[in-house]
Design an enzyme around this catalytic site. Structure first.
Site, PDB file in Angstrom:
ATOM      1  N   HIS A  59       0.845  -1.205   0.000  1.00  0.00           N
ATOM      2  CA  HIS A  59       0.000   0.000   0.000  1.00  0.00           C
ATOM      3  C   HIS A  59       0.878   1.251   0.000  1.00  0.00           C
ATOM      4  CE1 HIS A  59      -2.999  -2.610   2.403  1.00  0.00           C
ATOM      5  NE2 HIS A  59      -3.507  -2.479   1.190  1.00  0.00           N
ATOM      6  N   LYS A 117     -17.626  -6.391   9.081  1.00  0.00           N
ATOM      7  CA  LYS A 117     -16.280  -6.960   9.046  1.00  0.00           C
ATOM      8  C   LYS A 117     -15.606  -6.809  10.405  1.00  0.00           C
ATOM      9  CE  LYS A 117     -12.297  -6.897   5.952  1.00  0.00           C
ATOM     10  NZ  LYS A 117     -11.656  -6.233   4.825  1.00  0.00           N
ATOM     11  N   ARG A 130      -1.632  -6.728  -7.646  1.00  0.00           N
ATOM     12  CA  ARG A 130      -0.535  -7.638  -7.308  1.00  0.00           C
ATOM     13  C   ARG A 130      -0.433  -8.802  -8.269  1.00  0.00           C
ATOM     14  NH1 ARG A 130      -2.556  -8.953  -1.418  1.00  0.00           N
ATOM     15  NH2 ARG A 130      -4.320  -9.199  -2.785  1.00  0.00           N
ATOM     16  N   SER A 169      -2.655  -7.577   3.464  1.00  0.00           N
ATOM     17  CA  SER A 169      -2.988  -7.328   4.872  1.00  0.00           C
ATOM     18  C   SER A 169      -3.340  -8.618   5.585  1.00  0.00           C
ATOM     19  CB  SER A 169      -4.154  -6.335   4.967  1.00  0.00           C
ATOM     20  OG  SER A 169      -3.743  -5.060   4.540  1.00  0.00           O
TER      21      SER A 169
END
Length: 150
Positions: A17, A41, A90, A127
């Site tokens: 990031h 979440k 990615r 993450s």
């Protein structure tokens, strides 16, 4: 003024990031790092911690602003008068997922999505991997900016 929103949960911010934001600063007049809030979440780090990690990591970058938001990213773009959404890719799976969102966003608004490929040295970092390393007591210091090292 060219503004970009870089949305995400940043739980926590990673070196991947960090790299995308830093590179975005050279492309835009302002990069707004927007931490999305999803009540459904469960996060490892509180919203306050996540915001603090990013603010600390970019304290020397006046073109970076950190905010939190709920709802659609395109609504946030309209509110902030940002014409672009910045996203990092990615791998091919990221591309397919992000492509569908970008097409939807462009259909619903005039917002363009700008994709940057992650640097090869950070392309493996996510993450969720960082959280797993932390949960299991591993050394995550090489995966995150200095501000995250708790």
């Amino acid at each position: 003024m060219k503004k970009a929103i870089f949305p995400g949960s940043f739980d926590p911010i990673t070196n991947g990031h960090y790299d995308i934001i830093k590179r975005g600063v050279s492309l835009f007049d302002e990069v707004i790092v927007a931490i999305g809030v999803n009540a459904e979440k469960k996060y490892m780090f509180s919203l306050t911690q996540r915001k603090s990690f990013i603010e600390e990591a970019f304290k020397a970058y006046p073109k970076v602003r950190v905010i939190t938001y709920e709802g659609l990213t395109i609504d946030l773009c309209k509110k902030e008068k940002a014409e672009f959404i910045l996203r990092g890719l990615r791998n091919p799976a990221d591309f397919e997922f992000e492509k569908a969102i970008a097409h939807t966003n462009r259909k619903l608004s005039k917002i363009e999505t700008v994709f940057l490929l992650t640097a090869s040295q950070t392309s493996y970092i996510s993450s969720s991997i960082v959280r797993d390393v932390i949960r299991n007591g591993g050394d995550y210091s090489v995966l995150v900016p200095e501000s995250v090292k708790v």
